[in-house]
Design a protein around this motif. Structure first.
Motif, short mmCIF file in Angstrom:
data_model
loop_
_atom_site.label_atom_id
_atom_site.label_comp_id
_atom_site.label_asym_id
_atom_site.label_seq_id
_atom_site.Cartn_x
_atom_site.Cartn_y
_atom_site.Cartn_z
N LYS A 12 16.50 21.82 28.20
CA LYS A 12 14.97 21.48 28.40
C LYS A 12 14.99 19.75 28.44
CE LYS A 12 10.29 21.60 26.72
NZ LYS A 12 9.49 22.30 25.52
N GLY A 13 14.51 19.15 29.44
CA GLY A 13 14.39 17.71 29.36
C GLY A 13 15.65 17.09 30.30
N ASP A 14 16.38 17.82 30.57
CA ASP A 14 17.54 17.12 31.24
C ASP A 14 16.75 16.95 32.74
OD1 ASP A 14 19.28 17.71 29.50
OD2 ASP A 14 20.48 19.44 30.34
N GLY A 31 13.98 15.71 39.43
CA GLY A 31 13.24 16.64 38.83
C GLY A 31 13.55 16.45 37.24
N LYS A 32 12.70 17.47 36.44
CA LYS A 32 13.14 17.48 34.94
C LYS A 32 12.86 19.02 34.68
CE LYS A 32 12.23 14.30 32.02
NZ LYS A 32 11.41 13.45 30.76
N VAL A 33 13.94 19.35 33.80
CA VAL A 33 13.98 20.85 33.41
C VAL A 33 12.80 20.92 32.33
CG1 VAL A 33 15.06 22.69 32.22
CG2 VAL A 33 16.39 21.18 33.98
N SER A 34 11.93 21.66 32.92
CA SER A 34 10.78 22.23 31.80
C SER A 34 10.95 23.26 30.93
CB SER A 34 9.42 22.07 32.50
OG SER A 34 9.46 23.05 33.41
N LEU A 35 11.79 24.38 31.39
CA LEU A 35 11.94 25.54 30.55
C LEU A 35 13.26 26.24 31.05
CD1 LEU A 35 10.58 27.46 28.67
CD2 LEU A 35 9.74 28.78 30.71
N VAL A 36 13.97 26.58 30.13
CA VAL A 36 15.43 27.56 30.26
C VAL A 36 14.98 28.88 30.07
CG1 VAL A 36 17.58 27.49 29.85
CG2 VAL A 36 16.69 25.33 29.77
#
Length: 125
Positions: A12-14, A31-36
């Protein structure tokens, strides 16, 4: 330059870059990962710079910024690697004879479609 070491599972956040066109987001969008989500089959929810949030994105459709730069500098090597991965998937037989159905950018393997059809027939539906 060697291919950059990249984590197999993003966090998350990557920061990520989309590797191929996906629904309303063109290739190359940051983009940015918001949920895994997931335990053995990891999927990502990503909020992209164009304001679109997409769920259930596969890791092979995302690259870290370092991986993206490497892909841009070495397009031939990346294409050969992708072709090898596709051949390995086909040889594994996971698709149950190949094919399947893509819904919302997610492939439902033919094997699962066949199982569902057989179950409906057994139940008389």
């Amino acid at each position: 330059m060697a291919k950059p070491d990249a984590p197999e599972v993003l966090r998350k956040g990557d920061e990520v870059v989309l590797v191929r066109d996906l629904r309303e987001v063109p290739e190359g969008t940051e983009g940015k990962v918001s949920l895994v989500v997931g335990l053995s089959w990891i999927r990502y929810w990503v909020r992209f710079a164009n304001g679109v949030a997409v769920g259930s994105v596969n890791r092979r459709d995302l690259a870290t910024p370092a991986e993206w730069r490497w892909r841009q500098e070495h397009p031939d090597e990346d294409d050969a690697e992708a072709a090898g991965a596709e051949e390995a998937e086909e040889a594994g037989g996971d698709a149950g004879g190949g094919g399947g159905y893509t819904h919302a950018g997610v492939l439902v393997p033919q094997k699962l479609l066949d199982r569902s059809k057989a179950a409906r027939e057994r139940l008389g539906a």
